[in-house]
Motif scaffolding. Structure first.
Motif, PDB file in Angstrom:
ATOM      1  N   LYS A   1       0.860  -1.181   0.000  1.00 24.62           N
ATOM      2  CA  LYS A   1       0.000   0.000   0.000  1.00 24.62           C
ATOM      3  C   LYS A   1       0.898   1.232   0.000  1.00 24.62           C
ATOM      4  O   LYS A   1       1.865   1.274   0.754  1.00 24.62           O
ATOM      5  N   PRO A   2       0.622   2.181  -0.900  1.00 19.77           N
ATOM      6  CA  PRO A   2      -0.608   2.393  -1.649  1.00 19.77           C
ATOM      7  C   PRO A   2      -0.614   1.822  -3.066  1.00 19.77           C
ATOM      8  O   PRO A   2      -1.545   2.088  -3.825  1.00 19.77           O
ATOM      9  N   THR A   3       0.393   1.051  -3.452  1.00 18.80           N
ATOM     10  CA  THR A   3       0.536   0.609  -4.838  1.00 18.80           C
ATOM     11  C   THR A   3       0.170  -0.865  -4.973  1.00 18.80           C
ATOM     12  O   THR A   3       0.800  -1.706  -4.328  1.00 18.80           O
ATOM     13  N   PRO A   4      -0.828  -1.201  -5.775  1.00 21.45           N
ATOM     14  CA  PRO A   4      -1.231  -2.611  -5.905  1.00 21.45           C
ATOM     15  C   PRO A   4      -0.118  -3.469  -6.474  1.00 21.45           C
ATOM     16  O   PRO A   4       0.634  -3.039  -7.352  1.00 21.45           O
ATOM     17  N   SER A   5      -0.016  -4.713  -5.958  1.00 21.16           N
ATOM     18  CA  SER A   5       1.056  -5.640  -6.337  1.00 21.16           C
ATOM     19  C   SER A   5       0.448  -6.889  -6.966  1.00 21.16           C
ATOM     20  O   SER A   5      -0.234  -7.667  -6.294  1.00 21.16           O
ATOM     21  N   LEU A   6       0.701  -7.068  -8.260  1.00 25.77           N
ATOM     22  CA  LEU A   6       0.234  -8.254  -8.981  1.00 25.77           C
ATOM     23  C   LEU A   6       1.250  -9.367  -8.850  1.00 25.77           C
ATOM     24  O   LEU A   6       2.426  -9.186  -9.179  1.00 25.77           O
ATOM     25  N   LYS A   7       0.835 -10.534  -8.372  1.00 25.65           N
ATOM     26  CA  LYS A   7       1.717 -11.692  -8.245  1.00 25.65           C
ATOM     27  C   LYS A   7       1.558 -12.626  -9.434  1.00 25.65           C
ATOM     28  O   LYS A   7       0.468 -13.105  -9.716  1.00 25.65           O
ATOM     29  N   LEU A   8       2.670 -12.871 -10.136  1.00 25.15           N
ATOM     30  CA  LEU A   8       2.686 -13.707 -11.337  1.00 25.15           C
ATOM     31  C   LEU A   8       3.444 -14.993 -11.024  1.00 25.15           C
ATOM     32  O   LEU A   8       4.654 -14.968 -10.796  1.00 25.15           O
ATOM     33  N   ALA A   9       2.737 -16.116 -10.999  1.00 25.21           N
ATOM     34  CA  ALA A   9       3.327 -17.406 -10.634  1.00 25.21           C
ATOM     35  C   ALA A   9       4.097 -17.997 -11.800  1.00 25.21           C
ATOM     36  O   ALA A   9       3.644 -17.957 -12.945  1.00 25.21           O
TER      37      ALA A   9
END
Length: 509
Positions: free
Chosen positions: A433-441
């Motif tokens: 937060k405040p920046t969204p974190s996309l997790k790529l498997a």
């Protein structure tokens, strides 16, 4: 005996190792092209097996690049890993800019729905930040933020939350020099990040990192969306908490008036991270993210590659794409600093692969770096930035950070990143937060095992159901959707409140 097919991935014809798609027992015959080899030992999933004899001292090749040197003779079918591979000192520096090509930006770029701020920057989220100048005010900041948990924001549907930005420094340090400047730059960058609609800064009053000089350097905001308090001036912790809650309550009214509007993808600044890497990282998630980065850059956006110790051994792939000799010199200068820094602390750059990295099949820092650099795609390297420095250049850029993910991502967000893409093979759950974190498997097994934490399965590339271009295009669309408000897994779980970890340099006194 049955002969297995499609069990090994040979990335380049010149490679003398291949990667196991799944665990292989000893004595298994495996078909690779027109040849067949027999495994001499168990080969864990994601690990390497020799496909040609490698003599002692010879280079071990993966991605068509040197990842190490054989410490003894390695026979065909042997497990190739830390027990028989060491570091290599091969020269890896091509001419600066030899592969640079100027990127043509689309005349009709992709768009997303973002919050346009008074500064002209665009937020992908709409938070209020309560920022500590010093560890002594951290608890007060957390109490203020916690007052707005649960149903407290029901009346403010356009606000994503109130988040406390706290840390363990701010005093017990020199009032000038590298350490304090790094902290101030990081705090200033967070306060200016467009994902914050408003910020309240809180100090104790007597700390080295004084509030007033910090507030004076912040970008202008709308009236009422920036404020500062000191605990000693307010009369103590309870009084400061009460006053802080009142201030944030007023900020919420203003922040809730913000609305999303259609903006160009040129306003996206994406921090690139990889953590808990494995043997598939450089095969699936990292190159797929790199493809998405190329699409982002061609649409006018910015991608921030970082983690300087984790490009060591692959820097030639970046300097060859440098926009100018000055960019090359900056990057190589950062690497020389890290060599001296690790030596001064009695370490070496090959200490970087963690136990989890090695268990996942990564043998040396060279192998890890070659996979990590793939996140940066193929476009030109336009600029090199110091830690937490404001990123203004569009295209692919590099920021000097440690390899430790929370510290690295903190620098990127301070630099203006309004989205993070984070590849992982072992299963990092990093939220921010405040920046969204996309997790790529990187692999399907982990994606399914940790499905509530992973946003995209690049393991489909290893499985053969997606190619890199298909996965990359889907990741780029996921970037746009997330920037437009689609919640990441970590956001759905409320993760990301404790990931602000500034890089600490200098003496603690």
């Amino acid at each position: 005996m049955n002969v297995e097919s499609d069990s090994l991935i040979l990335l380049r014809e010149q490679d003398n190792v291949a990667v196991a798609r799944h665990a292989l027992a000893a004595g298994v015959e495996v078909k690779l092209g027109a040849a067949t080899l027999c495994t001499r030992a168990p080969i864990p999933s994601g690990h390497k097996v020799a496909v040609r004899r490698i003599e002692e001292g010879a280079a071990v090749l993966k991605y068509g690049q040197v990842i190490g040197a054989a410490t003894g003779d390695i026979e065909v079918g042997e497990h190739v890993h830390t027990q028989n591979v060491g570091m290599s000192t091969a020269d890896r520096e091509p001419a600066s800019g030899s592969a640079f090509e100027a990127t043509v930006v689309s005349g009709s770029p992709a768009t997303f729905q973002g919050y346009v701020r008074a500064s002209g920057d665009v937020g992908t989220r709409n938070f209020i930040g309560v920022i500590a100048s010093v560890n002594c005010s951290a608890t007060v900041c957390r109490h203020i933020a916690e007052a707005f948990r649960g149903n407290a924001l029901e009346a403010f549907p356009s606000v994503d939350g109130v988040v406390a930005i706290t840390h363990g420094s701010g005093c017990g340090m020199a009032g000038s020099g590298e350490g304090i400047e790094l902290l101030r730059r990081t705090l200033r960058g967070y306060a200016n990040n467009p994902n914050f609609a408003g910020v309240l800064l809180i100090g104790l009053g007597c700390e080295v990192n004084q509030i007033a000089p910090l507030v004076e350097t912040l970008a202008a905001r709308e009236d009422g969306l920036i404020a500062a308090l000191t605990i000693q001036e307010e009369g103590g912790t309870r009084e400061t908490i009460q006053k802080g809650i009142e201030i944030v309550g007023n900020m919420l009214v203003a922040a809730d008036r913000a609305v999303r509007s259609t903006v160009s993808a040129a306003h996206l600044k994406v921090g690139l991270q990889c953590g808990g890497s494995d043997g598939y990282s450089g095969i699936s998630a990292n190159p797929a993210l790199g493809y998405a980065v190329d699409l982002l850059v061609r649409n006018g956006g910015t991608a921030i590659l970082s983690e300087t110790p984790e490009i060591y051994g692959a820097e030639h792939l970046l300097t060859s794409r440098a926009a100018s000799p000055a960019v090359t010199d900056k990057l190589l200068g950062k690497l020389r600093w890290w060599e001296a820094y690790t030596l001064a602390h009695h370490g070496d750059m090959n200490n970087n692969p963690s136990p989890g990295n090695k268990a996942g099949g990564i043998t040396t820092i060279l192998e890890k770096s070659l996979g990590a650099v793939a996140k940066g795609g193929s476009t030109g390297l336009m600029e090199v930035y110091d830690y937490a420095e404001s990123v203004t250049q569009h295209g692919l850029v590099f920021m000097d950070t440690p390899g430790y993910d929370p510290v690295s991502a903190t620098g990127q967000v301070a630099g203006g990143a309004n989205l993070i893409c984070f590849t992982t093979g072992r299963g990092s759950v990093y939220g921010c937060k405040p920046t969204p974190s996309l997790k790529l498997a990187t692999n399907t097994r982990m994606f399914e095992q940790m499905s509530m934490d992973m946003d995209f399965n690049c393991g489909a590339i290893v499985d053969g159901t997606l190619d890199i271009a298909q996965a990359g295009a889907q990741i780029f669309q996921l970037m746009l959707d997330t920037a437009s408000g689609r919640k990441t897994c970590s956001e759905q779980h409320g993760m990301g409140d404790s990931e602000f970890v500034p890089w600490q340099l200098g003496a603690v006194m």
